[in-house]
Design a protein around this motif. Structure first.
Motif, PDB file in Angstrom:
ATOM      1  N   THR A  99       1.029  -1.065  -0.070  1.00 52.85           N
ATOM      2  CA  THR A  99      -0.034  -0.679   0.080  1.00 52.85           C
ATOM      3  C   THR A  99       0.686   1.376   0.477  1.00 52.85           C
ATOM      4  O   THR A  99       1.766   1.249  -0.790  1.00 52.85           O
ATOM      5  CB  THR A  99      -0.964   0.060   1.702  1.00 52.85           C
ATOM      6  OG1 THR A  99      -0.465  -0.011   2.120  1.00 52.85           O
ATOM      7  CG2 THR A  99      -2.190  -1.020   0.697  1.00 52.85           C
ATOM      8  N   THR A 100       0.594   1.474   1.007  1.00 50.62           N
ATOM      9  CA  THR A 100       1.481   2.910   1.571  1.00 50.62           C
ATOM     10  C   THR A 100       3.013   3.382   1.934  1.00 50.62           C
ATOM     11  O   THR A 100       4.128   4.344   1.641  1.00 50.62           O
ATOM     12  CB  THR A 100       1.437   4.028   1.984  1.00 50.62           C
ATOM     13  OG1 THR A 100       0.387   3.333   3.369  1.00 50.62           O
ATOM     14  CG2 THR A 100      -0.341   4.388   1.664  1.00 50.62           C
ATOM     15  N   GLY A 101       3.558   1.656   2.739  1.00 51.08           N
ATOM     16  CA  GLY A 101       5.105   1.545   3.157  1.00 51.08           C
ATOM     17  C   GLY A 101       5.200   2.692   4.121  1.00 51.08           C
ATOM     18  O   GLY A 101       6.099   2.230   4.932  1.00 51.08           O
ATOM     19  N   LYS A 102       4.375   3.239   4.712  1.00 51.55           N
ATOM     20  CA  LYS A 102       3.978   3.961   6.012  1.00 51.55           C
ATOM     21  C   LYS A 102       2.875   3.256   7.344  1.00 51.55           C
ATOM     22  O   LYS A 102       2.249   2.215   6.518  1.00 51.55           O
ATOM     23  CB  LYS A 102       3.215   5.222   5.795  1.00 51.55           C
ATOM     24  CG  LYS A 102       3.767   5.983   4.939  1.00 51.55           C
ATOM     25  CD  LYS A 102       4.876   6.786   5.387  1.00 51.55           C
ATOM     26  CE  LYS A 102       4.957   7.333   3.930  1.00 51.55           C
ATOM     27  NZ  LYS A 102       6.836   7.896   3.948  1.00 51.55           N
ATOM     28  N   ARG A 103       4.175   3.704   8.365  1.00 49.66           N
ATOM     29  CA  ARG A 103       2.998   3.104   9.531  1.00 49.66           C
ATOM     30  C   ARG A 103       2.975   4.354  10.502  1.00 49.66           C
ATOM     31  O   ARG A 103       3.419   4.780  11.088  1.00 49.66           O
ATOM     32  CB  ARG A 103       4.060   2.082  10.355  1.00 49.66           C
ATOM     33  CG  ARG A 103       3.428   1.706  11.192  1.00 49.66           C
ATOM     34  CD  ARG A 103       4.384   0.968  12.437  1.00 49.66           C
ATOM     35  NE  ARG A 103       5.568   0.752  13.024  1.00 49.66           N
ATOM     36  CZ  ARG A 103       6.150   0.929  13.448  1.00 49.66           C
ATOM     37  NH1 ARG A 103       5.688   1.127  14.435  1.00 49.66           N
ATOM     38  NH2 ARG A 103       7.329   1.109  13.915  1.00 49.66           N
ATOM     39  N   HIS A 104       1.629   4.462  10.621  1.00 45.20           N
ATOM     40  CA  HIS A 104       1.323   5.746  11.721  1.00 45.20           C
ATOM     41  C   HIS A 104       0.635   4.724  12.862  1.00 45.20           C
ATOM     42  O   HIS A 104      -0.022   3.966  12.809  1.00 45.20           O
ATOM     43  CB  HIS A 104      -0.273   5.975  10.929  1.00 45.20           C
ATOM     44  CG  HIS A 104       0.371   6.753   9.702  1.00 45.20           C
ATOM     45  ND1 HIS A 104       0.352   8.395   9.644  1.00 45.20           N
ATOM     46  CD2 HIS A 104       0.202   6.159   8.298  1.00 45.20           C
ATOM     47  CE1 HIS A 104       0.255   8.305   8.403  1.00 45.20           C
ATOM     48  NE2 HIS A 104       0.524   7.265   7.959  1.00 45.20           N
ATOM     49  N   CYS A 105       1.846   5.097  13.649  1.00 48.18           N
ATOM     50  CA  CYS A 105       1.775   4.214  14.814  1.00 48.18           C
ATOM     51  C   CYS A 105       0.868   5.145  15.857  1.00 48.18           C
ATOM     52  O   CYS A 105       1.442   5.866  16.694  1.00 48.18           O
ATOM     53  CB  CYS A 105       3.184   3.841  15.656  1.00 48.18           C
ATOM     54  SG  CYS A 105       3.616   2.703  16.836  1.00 48.18           S
ATOM     55  N   ILE A 106       0.435   5.351  16.498  1.00 48.97           N
ATOM     56  CA  ILE A 106      -0.587   5.915  16.940  1.00 48.97           C
ATOM     57  C   ILE A 106      -1.517   5.594  18.384  1.00 48.97           C
ATOM     58  O   ILE A 106      -1.912   3.937  19.156  1.00 48.97           O
ATOM     59  CB  ILE A 106      -2.413   5.900  16.294  1.00 48.97           C
ATOM     60  CG1 ILE A 106      -1.919   6.536  14.769  1.00 48.97           C
ATOM     61  CG2 ILE A 106      -3.143   6.848  16.830  1.00 48.97           C
ATOM     62  CD1 ILE A 106      -1.044   7.590  14.625  1.00 48.97           C
ATOM     63  N   ASN A 107      -1.242   6.570  19.698  1.00 43.35           N
ATOM     64  CA  ASN A 107      -1.714   6.045  20.891  1.00 43.35           C
ATOM     65  C   ASN A 107      -3.244   5.444  20.853  1.00 43.35           C
ATOM     66  O   ASN A 107      -4.111   6.481  20.205  1.00 43.35           O
ATOM     67  CB  ASN A 107      -1.041   7.127  21.829  1.00 43.35           C
ATOM     68  CG  ASN A 107       0.718   7.075  21.937  1.00 43.35           C
ATOM     69  OD1 ASN A 107       0.802   6.051  22.783  1.00 43.35           O
ATOM     70  ND2 ASN A 107       0.413   8.093  21.461  1.00 43.35           N
ATOM     71  N   GLY A 108      -3.857   4.757  20.669  1.00 45.26           N
ATOM     72  CA  GLY A 108      -4.891   4.679  21.067  1.00 45.26           C
ATOM     73  C   GLY A 108      -5.779   5.474  22.344  1.00 45.26           C
ATOM     74  O   GLY A 108      -6.771   5.573  21.561  1.00 45.26           O
TER      75      GLY A 108
END
Length: 165
Positions: A147-156
């Protein structure tokens, strides 16, 4: 020997330490936060948010890995900012990164803003809500290649989930 010692002292005194840069970037971040569409006092944020939400969104904290109830959420819907309700991520872009935090391969364009932080001593791309400035997490270039190659690592704790109707 005296000349060498003098030159060494001049070089060391003339060097700008990273602690000065961190203070400057924190001051700059405070200035930016005042220009968001949704702006509240610290007392107003504390009244509205849970302790963990306040720590993550307003103090740029990080929740413990694996602690978010949204981590394994598979429902269809949209993830919004826990501070102001702005739509940030769609459920179809969520994936299991194995990191212990909800991860997405893309954001809803225009609703997430980016900045660089040096908290760990090196540059990382920080994400925050474009409407209220709340800290969300960080984006990395190790996401799904198909897909984008990005990992948006987000605090729940920075998110609320709104199921699709």
């Amino acid at each position: 020997m005296k000349k060498l010692l003098f030159i060494l002292c001049v070089v060391l005194i003339g060097c700008k330490g990273t602690s000065q840069e961190k203070a400057e970037s924190k001051a700059g971040a405070q200035d930016k936060k005042e220009h968001f569409k949704v702006s509240k006092t610290e007392a107003e944020w504390r009244k509205q948010l849970t302790d963990m939400q306040f720590y993550v969104l307003r103090k740029a904290g990080t929740e413990n890995a694996g602690s978010s109830p949204l981590l394994h959420n598979k429902e269809k819907g949209v993830y919004t900012c826990a501070g102001c309700g702005t739509e940030l991520f769609k459920s179809e872009h969520k994936f299991d990164s194995g990191t212990g935090w909800p991860s997405f391969d893309r954001e809803i364009k225009g609703n997430v803003a980016f900045d660089v932080d040096y908290v760990l001593g090196y540059a990382r791309t920080e994400e925050h809500c474009a409407t209220c400035g709340g800290h969300l997490g960080h984006v990395f270039n190790d996401g799904p290649r198909n897909t984008t190659g990005k990992r948006h690592c987000i605090n729940g704790a920075a998110l609320k989930f709104v199921p699709k109707k």
